[in-house]
Scaffold this active site. Structure first.
Site, PDB file in Angstrom:
ATOM      1  CG  PHE A 130      -1.896   1.000   1.447  1.00 26.73           C
ATOM      2  CD1 PHE A 130      -3.149   0.867   0.853  1.00 26.73           C
ATOM      3  CD2 PHE A 130      -1.671   2.100   2.273  1.00 26.73           C
ATOM      4  CE1 PHE A 130      -4.155   1.812   1.061  1.00 26.73           C
ATOM      5  CE2 PHE A 130      -2.659   3.053   2.486  1.00 26.73           C
ATOM      6  CZ  PHE A 130      -3.905   2.900   1.868  1.00 26.73           C
ATOM      7  CB  SER A 133       3.615   7.695   3.454  1.00 23.79           C
ATOM      8  OG  SER A 133       2.630   7.416   4.406  1.00 23.79           O
ATOM      9  CD  GLN A 283      -0.830  -4.869  48.854  1.00 27.30           C
ATOM     10  OE1 GLN A 283      -0.639  -3.693  49.124  1.00 27.30           O
ATOM     11  NE2 GLN A 283      -1.804  -5.583  49.387  1.00 27.30           N
ATOM     12  CD  GLU A 368      -2.667   0.156   8.483  1.00 26.40           C
ATOM     13  OE1 GLU A 368      -3.883   0.044   8.696  1.00 26.40           O
ATOM     14  OE2 GLU A 368      -1.909  -0.821   8.333  1.00 26.40           O
ATOM     15  N   GLY A 369      -2.008   6.050  10.339  1.00 25.90           N
ATOM     16  CA  GLY A 369      -2.634   7.144  11.072  1.00 25.90           C
ATOM     17  C   GLY A 369      -2.097   7.188  12.480  1.00 25.90           C
ATOM     18  CD  GLU A 372       0.540  12.176  18.022  1.00 26.73           C
ATOM     19  OE1 GLU A 372       0.591  11.302  17.116  1.00 26.73           O
ATOM     20  OE2 GLU A 372       1.160  12.066  19.089  1.00 26.73           O
TER      21      GLU A 372
HETATM   22  N1  COS Z   1     -14.183   7.679   4.631  1.00 28.15           N
HETATM   23  C1  COS Z   1     -14.693   8.232   3.513  1.00 28.15           C
HETATM   24  N2  COS Z   1     -14.434   9.490   3.128  1.00 28.15           N
HETATM   25  C2  COS Z   1     -13.602  10.207   3.922  1.00 28.15           C
HETATM   26  C3  COS Z   1     -13.036   9.702   5.107  1.00 28.15           C
HETATM   27  C4  COS Z   1     -13.369   8.376   5.455  1.00 28.15           C
HETATM   28  N3  COS Z   1     -12.879   7.814   6.548  1.00 28.15           N
HETATM   29  N4  COS Z   1     -12.270  10.649   5.680  1.00 28.15           N
HETATM   30  C5  COS Z   1     -12.357  11.714   4.885  1.00 28.15           C
HETATM   31  N5  COS Z   1     -13.153  11.447   3.823  1.00 28.15           N
HETATM   32  C6  COS Z   1     -13.540  12.354   2.755  1.00 28.15           C
HETATM   33  C7  COS Z   1     -14.261  13.559   3.354  1.00 28.15           C
HETATM   34  O1  COS Z   1     -15.649  13.309   3.483  1.00 28.15           O
HETATM   35  C8  COS Z   1     -13.972  14.609   2.341  1.00 28.15           C
HETATM   36  O2  COS Z   1     -14.826  14.437   1.218  1.00 28.15           O
HETATM   37  P1  COS Z   1     -15.708  15.671   0.673  1.00 28.15           P
HETATM   38  O3  COS Z   1     -14.699  16.683   0.232  1.00 28.15           O
HETATM   39  O4  COS Z   1     -16.485  15.050  -0.450  1.00 28.15           O
HETATM   40  O5  COS Z   1     -16.533  16.117   1.841  1.00 28.15           O
HETATM   41  C9  COS Z   1     -12.570  14.288   1.862  1.00 28.15           C
HETATM   42  O6  COS Z   1     -12.385  12.887   2.116  1.00 28.15           O
HETATM   43  C10 COS Z   1     -11.516  15.086   2.581  1.00 28.15           C
HETATM   44  O7  COS Z   1     -11.658  14.854   3.959  1.00 28.15           O
HETATM   45  P2  COS Z   1     -10.972  15.794   5.047  1.00 28.15           P
HETATM   46  O8  COS Z   1     -11.321  17.226   4.782  1.00 28.15           O
HETATM   47  O9  COS Z   1     -11.278  15.237   6.398  1.00 28.15           O
HETATM   48  O10 COS Z   1      -9.427  15.609   4.664  1.00 28.15           O
HETATM   49  P3  COS Z   1      -8.183  16.004   5.453  1.00 28.15           P
HETATM   50  O11 COS Z   1      -7.098  16.250   4.482  1.00 28.15           O
HETATM   51  O12 COS Z   1      -8.475  17.095   6.445  1.00 28.15           O
HETATM   52  O13 COS Z   1      -7.891  14.614   6.228  1.00 28.15           O
HETATM   53  C11 COS Z   1      -6.884  13.276   7.954  1.00 28.15           C
HETATM   54  C12 COS Z   1      -7.247  14.655   7.402  1.00 28.15           C
HETATM   55  C13 COS Z   1      -5.872  13.577   9.036  1.00 28.15           C
HETATM   56  C14 COS Z   1      -8.105  12.630   8.553  1.00 28.15           C
HETATM   57  C15 COS Z   1      -6.344  12.345   6.863  1.00 28.15           C
HETATM   58  O14 COS Z   1      -5.364  13.007   6.111  1.00 28.15           O
HETATM   59  C16 COS Z   1      -5.706  11.082   7.453  1.00 28.15           C
HETATM   60  O15 COS Z   1      -6.369  10.133   7.838  1.00 28.15           O
HETATM   61  N6  COS Z   1      -4.367  11.066   7.515  1.00 28.15           N
HETATM   62  C17 COS Z   1      -3.614   9.937   7.944  1.00 28.15           C
HETATM   63  C18 COS Z   1      -3.181   9.161   6.765  1.00 28.15           C
HETATM   64  C19 COS Z   1      -2.496   7.926   7.147  1.00 28.15           C
HETATM   65  O16 COS Z   1      -3.082   7.078   7.777  1.00 28.15           O
HETATM   66  N7  COS Z   1      -1.225   7.826   6.726  1.00 28.15           N
HETATM   67  C20 COS Z   1      -0.475   6.661   6.937  1.00 28.15           C
HETATM   68  C21 COS Z   1      -0.281   5.988   5.608  1.00 28.15           C
HETATM   69  S1  COS Z   1      -0.665   4.328   5.591  1.00 28.15           S
HETATM   70  S2  COS Z   1       0.780   3.492   6.557  1.00 28.15           S
END
Ligand code: COS
Length: 390
Positions: A130, A133, A283, A368-369, A372
């Site tokens: 996957f 990043s 304890q 995977e997030g 924070e």
């Molecule tokens: N399921 C479906 N749709 C989602 C969703 C989810 N879980 N989370 C966000 N979306 C959609 C939102 O609804 C939004 O769509 P619309 O524009 O149509 O409303 C769009 O995606 C953007 O969402 P958002 O504004 O929340 O995006 P951000 O850039 O603010 O997202 C976080 C922020 C932090 C939540 C996101 O970037 C994230 O999860 N980051 C971590 C990534 C990660 O896990 N990296 C590790 C890589 S894998 S090892």
């Protein structure tokens, strides 16, 4: 060890109980040592084959394409990761990457892509990865800069992905790239075969609990249109929805690690003479074990609630999966640290299982997030639900 009373919770059915018993029996016979030395690529390739031969990878894909169950079942994925994580972190890693790397295909792939990849993921003949990043976009996934430019019936990919687990041993990568400028809805998902010209493994590096990981460089890497997942611009949602499924399972792996650490701690406390009795008589030791045990049960409830909500209620589980991942990984870190402490010097001796667990748990609070990110996700979802209620 897994508190089998937990399997009596209404989250589970008989299929889950059988899965747990059979897998545990298999793991006891086949995963006898969590401390691997030598060639980590070889160990992972061997583990994927073993998990495939035994049929466990069939839980990573839907039945129509070689799986066991009609659709990805979150509770089974969590039980698998919890049990594998208890016995061997690298076996858990090997299973998890097959699921995460192929998850976007199971959830969003065309018939063609499903038929091309999923049966081989289920048998262990193909290794999945996957690739989300980038060097400058991890938590802020939407800030990715990798480009995919449409040219007739193909896309040309240019850019760099990093922190890619299975880089170098994967047969294919699920890759997210920008097809439009600077918009969240400008991201598109693709499946790229490892041997595609223009794709190279530009770097391999070590992490504290060794597994195959590195960076990919795409230079005018051309892939046919048919390798695209979902519609153009849906890539961010493909990534987020896939992560929603697998985040609870990261918590489950952490739970398996924590259970292993608790068992080691109890064994140690019962056999280590101290101050005229045993370590377990103190304890302060009992306080530690009481806390560890409670946090394990709390993690169990959060993880299987999230999994049950997805499987049974069939709804988006962004909030509950984030809670499960955050709580279980943070709790497992505390539990393992306490187990190290109860082991004294042995706890930091390289090659001791509890020292291995101490190294294995750390990345789960990040990948995977990160914790924070989960806090932000939980807060946003919570505030969304509350607004207008008072
Ligand atoms: N399921 C479906 N749709 C989602 C969703 C989810 N879980 N989370 C966000 N979306 C959609 C939102 O609804 C939004 O769509 P619309 O524009 O149509 O409303 C769009 O995606 C953007 O969402 P958002 O504004 O929340 O995006 P951000 O850039 O603010 O997202 C976080 C922020 C932090 C939540 C996101 O970037 C994230 O999860 N980051 C971590 C990534 C990660 O896990 N990296 C590790 C890589 S894998 S090892």
């Amino acid at each position: 060890m897994f508190n089998t009373d937990s399997l009596l919770l209404p989250f589970f059915d008989d299929g889950h109980r059988c899965l747990h018993d059979d897998l545990h029996t298999w793991a006891r016979a086949h995963l006898t040592n969590r401390v691997h030395s030598g060639d980590v690529d070889h160990h992972c390739q061997r583990l994927v084959r073993a998990l495939g031969d035994a049929g466990w990878l069939r839980y990573a894909v839907p039945a129509e394409y070689g799986g066991v169950l009609p659709a990805l079942d979150s509770r089974s994925l969590c039980l698998l990761r919890q049990t594998l994580g208890y016995h061997d972190g690298l076996a858990d890693f090997s299973f998890a990457m097959q699921g995460l790397g192929s998850g976007p295909i199971s959830l969003f792939g065309s018939e063609l892509l499903k038929e091309k990849y999923l049966p081989h993921v289920a048998s262990g003949k193909m290794i999945a990865a996957f690739a989300l990043s980038e060097p400058d976009s991890g938590s802020d996934a939407a800030a990715m800069t990798m480009r995919a430019t449409r040219t007739g019936d193909s896309y040309r990919l240019n850019g760099v992905k990093t922190w890619i687990s299975n880089a170098g041993i994967a047969d294919f990568y699920t890759v997210f790239a920008r097809t439009e400028r600077d918009e969240v809805d400008g991201v598109t998902a693709f499946v790229v075969d490892a041997n595609t010209p223009g794709l190279s493994i530009s770097e391999r590096f070590d992490v504290c609990a060794p597994h195959p990981i590195g960076s990919l460089t795409f230079t005018d890497c051309e892939i046919p249109l048919t390798q695209r997942l979902a519609n153009p611009g849906q890539g961010f949602k493909v990534a987020m929805q896939t992560l929603d499924v697998f985040r609870a399972s990261v918590g489950a792996a952490a739970l398996g690690f924590a259970e292993a650490a608790l068992d080691l701690a109890i064994k140690r406390a019962a056999t280590r003479p101290m101050f005229g009795g045993m370590l377990a008589d103190l304890q302060l030791t009992q306080a530690a074990i009481g806390d560890m045990s409670t946090e394990i049960d709390a993690s169990t409830l959060l993880i299987y609630r999230a999994a049950w909500e997805r499987d049974v209620l069939g709804r988006r589980t962004t909030r509950s999966a984030a809670m499960a991942k955050m709580f279980a990984t943070e709790a497992a870190q505390r539990i393992i640290d306490r187990s190290v402490q109860l082991h004294g010097g042995l706890g930091v001796r390289v090659g001791h299982p509890v020292e291995m667990l101490y190294r294995e748990i750390r990345a789960l609070r990040i990948y995977e997030g990160a914790t924070e990110v989960q806090q932000v996700v939980i807060a946003r979802e919570t505030m969304k639900n509350i607004s207008g209620a008072v």
